[in-house]
Design a protein around this motif. Structure first.
Motif, mmCIF file in Angstrom:
data_model
loop_
_atom_site.group_PDB
_atom_site.id
_atom_site.type_symbol
_atom_site.label_atom_id
_atom_site.label_comp_id
_atom_site.label_asym_id
_atom_site.label_seq_id
_atom_site.Cartn_x
_atom_site.Cartn_y
_atom_site.Cartn_z
ATOM 1 N N ILE A 1 42.123 53.265 18.486
ATOM 2 C CA ILE A 1 41.933 54.540 19.179
ATOM 3 C C ILE A 1 43.243 54.982 19.826
ATOM 4 O O ILE A 1 43.882 54.223 20.555
ATOM 5 N N ILE A 2 43.628 56.217 19.542
ATOM 6 C CA ILE A 2 44.813 56.843 20.147
ATOM 7 C C ILE A 2 44.323 57.910 21.114
ATOM 8 O O ILE A 2 43.604 58.829 20.718
ATOM 9 N N GLU A 3 44.713 57.813 22.379
ATOM 10 C CA GLU A 3 44.164 58.723 23.379
ATOM 11 C C GLU A 3 44.917 60.041 23.506
ATOM 12 O O GLU A 3 44.390 60.993 24.058
ATOM 13 N N ASP A 4 46.135 60.107 23.019
ATOM 14 C CA ASP A 4 46.874 61.378 23.038
ATOM 15 C C ASP A 4 47.954 61.304 21.975
ATOM 16 O O ASP A 4 48.917 60.557 22.110
ATOM 17 N N ILE A 5 47.797 62.091 20.926
ATOM 18 C CA ILE A 5 48.738 62.032 19.811
ATOM 19 C C ILE A 5 50.143 62.451 20.230
ATOM 20 O O ILE A 5 51.146 61.997 19.666
ATOM 21 N N LEU A 6 50.234 63.296 21.251
ATOM 22 C CA LEU A 6 51.537 63.798 21.683
ATOM 23 C C LEU A 6 52.335 62.749 22.455
ATOM 24 O O LEU A 6 53.544 62.895 22.645
ATOM 25 N N LEU A 7 51.651 61.692 22.899
ATOM 26 C CA LEU A 7 52.320 60.639 23.677
ATOM 27 C C LEU A 7 52.390 59.307 22.937
ATOM 28 O O LEU A 7 52.999 58.363 23.433
ATOM 29 N N THR A 8 51.783 59.234 21.770
ATOM 30 C CA THR A 8 51.696 57.951 21.076
ATOM 31 C C THR A 8 53.044 57.485 20.532
ATOM 32 O O THR A 8 53.913 58.296 20.199
ATOM 33 N N LYS A 9 53.177 56.158 20.454
ATOM 34 C CA LYS A 9 54.360 55.552 19.832
ATOM 35 C C LYS A 9 53.982 54.919 18.489
ATOM 36 O O LYS A 9 54.809 54.246 17.872
ATOM 37 N N GLU A 10 52.742 55.160 18.086
ATOM 38 C CA GLU A 10 52.272 54.635 16.797
ATOM 39 C C GLU A 10 53.041 55.294 15.652
ATOM 40 O O GLU A 10 53.254 56.511 15.643
ATOM 41 N N ASN A 11 53.460 54.491 14.697
ATOM 42 C CA ASN A 11 54.156 55.010 13.526
ATOM 43 C C ASN A 11 53.158 55.212 12.385
ATOM 44 O O ASN A 11 52.697 54.244 11.783
#
Length: 319
Positions: free
Chosen positions: A3-13
């Motif tokens: 789960i990603i809570e905010d796409i604009l803040l994620t560091k997921e590649n």
């Protein structure tokens, strides 16, 4: 599922993603078709499936007065989406700032740059961007610019009725649970933690698991037949469920009381998954505890008989 809570803040590649986008309240048959196509294509290509949805309903920001009660709580929504085999769930907070994002920036920044989407999947009536002015045709054009293929999913119908969250809310509000369940593709789901009640049901010989009523839509107050799964277990148990005020014992105290048939374990503090299958009767006030006890006994016998008939019918169909 991650789960990603905010796409604009994620560091997921992200890389090679297939993205289903929508508000997805209730996760009905149309939503399931859309999401399942993204999951299927991701598996076929060795990519990752992504559901992009919102932490809160967009209308809570754009038109709070008209914002609907949700069909599913956030926990219920996550549970159902995970069951569909999704790799990533993005729960984007729908803020005023996000609502002002133009269609161009959403596609360029979110879909192309951050998610690196290969394909996206949206419903036939999808709108996006500031003021909801972006259409599926706009999306197709913008997607083409960024080499993102856009799949438009046609409406899913029951008879001639297009399945939508709005229609399901209407069916639930008017007591048409069977139609609502058919649209949802599964029985109406309630997830909650078992809390301590007054233990009056146990005194009468019908102990109940008590859940708090959340700020979401429920079918009309009454007695329902259903089934229950307990956190950490795989088995489903048949149950009789009371949603309402319990006017005889707890007048005006709104709650959900679940009597699990042939079950007597301590499950306080555990989460339970309650599926509402059939409406049995309306809630009513009784003149005595004995009258209430006799009626509950009949409710249990009634549901056991219905379950037996349903099981026999399934056996005949599967021969």
């Amino acid at each position: 599922m991650k789960i990603i809570e905010d796409i604009l803040l994620t560091k997921e590649n992200f890389e090679n993603t297939y993205v289903a986008i929508g508000a997805f309240d209730g996760i009905h048959m149309g939503h399931r078709e859309l999401i399942s196509q993204a999951v299927k294509k991701a598996k076929e290509t060795g990519g990752k499936s992504v559901v992009f949805t919102f932490l809160n309903h967009p209308m809570e920001v754009t038109n709070r007065v008209k914002a609907p009660k949700l069909i599913s709580s956030l926990e219920e929504k996550i549970h159902i989406i995970e069951s569909l085999g999704v790799d990533y769930l993005i729960l984007q907070p729908f803020t005023q700032e996000f609502s002002n994002m133009t269609p161009q920036i959403f596609v360029e920044r979110v879909l192309a740059e951050l998610l690196r989407a290969k394909e996206i999947y949206v419903g036939f009536n999808f709108s996006f961007g500031k003021g909801g002015k972006g259409t599926v045709e706009n999306l197709r054009k913008l997607g083409k610019q960024h080499k993102i293929f856009v799949n438009i999913i046609e409406p899913v119908k029951i008879k001639e009725q297009i399945i939508s969250s709005t229609f399901i809310r209407e069916m639930l509000a008017t007591g048409n649970l069977d139609i609502a369940n058919r649209c949802l593709g599964q029985p109406f789901l309630i997830i909650g933690e078992v809390v301590h009640g007054r233990k009056l049901g146990r005194i009468m010989g019908f102990p109940t698991a008590n859940l708090k009523i959340l700020n979401k839509i429920y079918p009309p107050f009454g007695i329902y037949g259903g089934r229950v799964k307990i956190e950490g277990e795989q088995n489903w148990w048949h149950a009789v469920i009371n949603i309402g005020k319990n006017p005889t014992l707890k007048p005006d105290e709104r709650s959900i009381e679940v009597h699990i048939l042939d079950f007597d374990k301590d499950i306080y503090g555990k989460r339970i998954y309650v599926s509402l299958i059939e409406f049995l009767r309306q809630e009513k006030k009784f003149n005595s505890m004995d009258e209430l006890k006799e009626t509950i006994k009949n409710d249990v016998l009634n549901w056991k008989e219905k379950v037996r008939v349903k099981a026999d019918g399934d056996c005949i169909k599967n021969r």
